[in-house]
Design an enzyme around this catalytic site. Structure first.
Site, PDB file in Angstrom:
ATOM      1  N   HIS A   8      -5.592  47.568  -3.026  1.00 57.98           N
ATOM      2  CA  HIS A   8      -5.589  47.093  -4.411  1.00 57.98           C
ATOM      3  C   HIS A   8      -5.613  48.263  -5.384  1.00 57.98           C
ATOM      4  O   HIS A   8      -4.964  48.236  -6.443  1.00 57.98           O
ATOM      5  CB  HIS A   8      -6.826  46.221  -4.653  1.00 57.98           C
ATOM      6  CG  HIS A   8      -6.529  44.766  -4.757  1.00 57.98           C
ATOM      7  ND1 HIS A   8      -7.255  43.807  -4.118  1.00 57.98           N
ATOM      8  CD2 HIS A   8      -5.576  44.091  -5.451  1.00 57.98           C
ATOM      9  CE1 HIS A   8      -6.779  42.612  -4.415  1.00 57.98           C
ATOM     10  NE2 HIS A   8      -5.758  42.757  -5.214  1.00 57.98           N
TER      11      HIS A   8
ATOM     12  N   GLU B  67      15.149  37.727  10.506  1.00 60.86           N
ATOM     13  CA  GLU B  67      14.415  38.902  10.990  1.00 60.86           C
ATOM     14  C   GLU B  67      14.295  38.927  12.512  1.00 60.86           C
ATOM     15  O   GLU B  67      13.592  39.778  13.069  1.00 60.86           O
ATOM     16  CB  GLU B  67      13.023  38.941  10.350  1.00 60.86           C
ATOM     17  CG  GLU B  67      12.264  37.646  10.440  1.00 60.86           C
ATOM     18  CD  GLU B  67      11.004  37.629   9.567  1.00 60.86           C
ATOM     19  OE1 GLU B  67      10.466  38.704   9.261  1.00 60.86           O
ATOM     20  OE2 GLU B  67      10.551  36.522   9.214  1.00 60.86           O
TER      21      GLU B  67
ATOM     22  N   ASP C  71      11.087  43.840  10.155  1.00 58.59           N
ATOM     23  CA  ASP C  71      10.944  43.170  11.448  1.00 58.59           C
ATOM     24  C   ASP C  71      12.258  43.109  12.209  1.00 58.59           C
ATOM     25  O   ASP C  71      12.265  43.189  13.444  1.00 58.59           O
ATOM     26  CB  ASP C  71      10.388  41.753  11.256  1.00 58.59           C
ATOM     27  CG  ASP C  71       8.873  41.746  11.138  1.00 58.59           C
ATOM     28  OD1 ASP C  71       8.247  42.754  11.526  1.00 58.59           O
ATOM     29  OD2 ASP C  71       8.316  40.752  10.646  1.00 58.59           O
TER      30      ASP C  71
ATOM     31  N   CYS D 165      15.104  42.064   1.623  1.00 59.93           N
ATOM     32  CA  CYS D 165      13.796  42.315   1.015  1.00 59.93           C
ATOM     33  C   CYS D 165      12.942  43.271   1.830  1.00 59.93           C
ATOM     34  O   CYS D 165      11.751  43.397   1.581  1.00 59.93           O
ATOM     35  CB  CYS D 165      13.047  40.994   0.794  1.00 59.93           C
ATOM     36  SG  CYS D 165      12.730  40.069   2.301  1.00 59.93           S
TER      37      CYS D 165
END
Length: 588
Positions: free
Chosen positions: A199, A441, A465, A512
């Site tokens: 974060h 993927e 992946d 992506c």
């Protein structure tokens, strides 16, 4: 650590937020609280429980106060992380687990909390996905706040740092520390702990503060007050640089900032080649606080919104209303641009409470993603209803991960239809024509891409992946890293097969994975015919600049040549030559 000269030192860590900062070291105490375990008498148990609950109450009050304070200086999107920490403070596993240890083991509250946090760390340590693994850091950050409350210590507030052009060096920084940074005083930060997907790092990128994390022992060095250079792109920290090094980094900093200004001039210009081919450049997003950065860098929508975080750091599963509110906030913030939501992608290697997942010998090939959703249809439909309800707040697309065959797509769509009917019965509005896609993927999905294209509205290729499964490479294994090859002929042929199948069926295809944000790959992806690319926000301007100078026809010829080579090394050498000849200034 490498030696440059006797009084100059170089440290290498993880580049968490790009850019170059030049300033003076300001060491700040952000070390972990050291706790001693003490046995307590039975009559002392209620007192220790009370100390723990008082620490919880103070932490909630402090975070709520910080949230109110930051609301005037930061948009609400940057305050989501505080909400995350407030949710952790309500977590049953954190609270009940600690109280039970105090009562059962008869130990002091600090030690009970430390023991309980170790259980969380064990859950998260075996997670393959770096992004999800880093979520344990949020729990540890909250635990440190509780421990400080119990022992009565506090950190020097980052906001109180005086002087200009300071580089904060600390064992660790919390997201609230980052939110307190005054960029007129603090130009960058460096930490022992942390990863690229924590974060703290995500916020640093959103606020455009150069940062390097994961240096492990930099705070043990006697460097307070020395001049320092932080290269957040390369992950390098130079302490007490010599004159030549200083001048070199000053030139790099000026050049980097010049390029960023030049790239950002293209923010509102179309991502279009001179010969008229458009590619939508979109962003991969985990948190709402990333939306301003995405818009500021010219993103045309969210190409991948991961929903896993909603299922982490909690005892129970998120209900429909909670999910609806989160999805709606993202969708409204991006409207009228599209938000592409991926349904739950967890499994045996990703901790999700209350899913009751069994340990698996090979979780990467086990009950995960769409397989898990289909195994737990009520959990799946809860998420689908929430996404559907959010679809009236803007433009929403949804897609299913890890599809291996037609049956999975049809089963998922049947459950989607059931979710729609349940909303109709309840009188709740939704976009009945919501676009539905799938992640490509898995090699089997590549081979039957022509069949899958008849079932959906779009494809999204997850190259991370796809490369891992196609080449049988564990991308987290350092001994096999050299075999993780995005330009492997098998990968290029797979990408071409998928794009061709999608276009033959009249549907769009997006990428992506990390490959989408690598500017050097843009000519190949353009030549293959991708309609959309989704990446980190800061990658968008550079990719756009190259796209606006490229030719679709030339890129097509480049891909034809690339596909003729037999090895990844041959393709890479060829591509380097082409990039150097045509776009060299964009890669400086």
């Amino acid at each position: 650590m490498d030696s440059v000269r006797s009084d100059s030192r170089i440290f290498r860590g993880i580049g968490a937020s790009p850019g170059i900062a030049i300033g003076t070291v300001r060491m700040t105490d952000r070390g972990r609280v050291v706790v001693a375990e003490t046995a307590i008498a039975p009559e002392e148990v209620p007192h220790e429980v009370e100390r723990f609950t008082a620490a919880l109450s103070k932490a909630r009050a402090d975070l709520s106060s910080l949230k109110q304070q930051f609301a005037s200086t930061h948009g609400p999107e940057h305050l989501y992380v505080i909400d995350t920490h407030l949710l952790i403070l309500e977590d049953g596993m954190l609270i009940q687990g600690t109280v039970e240890l105090i009562e059962r083991e008869r130990i002091n509250a600090e030690a009970a909390l430390k023991r309980n946090i170790l259980k969380f760390k064990e859950f998260f340590s075996g997670i393959e996905d770096e992004y999800l693994r880093e979520r344990c850091g949020d729990i540890e950050t909250v635990a440190e706040r509780l421990l400080r409350n119990m022992i009565g210590t506090r950190h020097e507030p980052i906001a109180s740092i005086e002087g200009g052009k300071m580089v904060v060096i600390a064992h660790d920084l919390s997201p609230t520390d980052v939110l307190q940074i005054d960029k007129s005083k603090v130009v960058g930060f460096v930490t022992d702990l942390g990863g690229k997907t924590s974060h703290t790092s995500i916020l640093a990128r959103a606020l455009e503060i150069p940062a390097v994390v994961g240096l492990e022992t930099v705070t043990a060095e006697e460097i307070d007050g020395l001049p320092v250079i932080v290269d957040g792109t390369a992950g390098t920290v130079v302490v007490n640089p010599d004159q030549e090094t200083f001048r070199d980094y000053l030139r790099r900093k000026q050049h980097y900032e010049y390029l960023e200004r030049e790239f950002l001039k293209l923010r509102d210009m179309p991502a279009e080649t001179p010969d008229g081919h458009r590619i939508a450049l979109m962003g991969n997003v985990e948190f709402i606080e990333e939306i301003p950065s995405l818009k500021g860098h010219g993103g045309e929508g969210v190409g991948l919104y991961r929903t896993e975080m909603l299922y982490m750091n909690r005892q129970g599963l998120p209900d429909e209303e909670e999910q609806y509110l989160v999805y709606s906030a993202i969708v409204e913030k991006m409207a009228p641009l599209p938000v592409t939501i991926r349904t739950l992608d967890v499994g045996g290697d990703k901790f999700a409470a209350d899913l009751h997942l069994e340990d698996e010998m090979n979780p990467a090939l086990g009950l995960r993603a769409i397989r898990l959703s289909l195994r737990k249809p009520e959990v799946f439909k809860t998420q689908l209803r929430a996404i559907l309800r959010a679809s009236v707040r803007g433009r929403v697309r949804l897609f299913f991960p890890m599809i291996s065959g037609i049956e999975e797509v049809r089963s998922a769509r049947r459950l989607l239809d059931e979710a729609k009917e349940e909303l109709r019965q309840a009188g709740l509005p939704f976009d009945d024509g919501i676009e539905v896609g799938i992640m490509i993927e898995i090699p089997s999905a590549v081979v039957i891409a022509d069949l899958l294209a008849r079932e959906v509205d779009f494809f999204s290729i997850g190259t991370n992946d796809l490369i891992q499964y196609s080449l049988a490479i564990d991308r987290t294994n350092e001994h096999l890293a050299h075999l993780y090859q995005p330009l492997h002929p098998a990968i290029l042929r797979s990408l071409k097969m998928v794009v061709d199948a999608a276009h033959a069926a009249g549907i769009r295809v997006c990428m992506c994975g990390e490959m989408a944000g690598e500017a050097a790959y843009l000519p190949v992806l353009l030549g293959l015919g991708f309609d959309e690319l989704s990446m980190t926000s800061v990658s968008i301007p550079r990719v756009k600049k190259i796209l606006r100078r490229a030719s679709r026809a030339d890129a097509g010829r480049l891909v034809a040549r690339a596909l003729s080579y037999s090895t990844a090394a041959e393709v890479e050498n060829f591509l380097k030559g082409e990039i150097s000849a045509r776009f060299s200034e964009s890669f400086d």
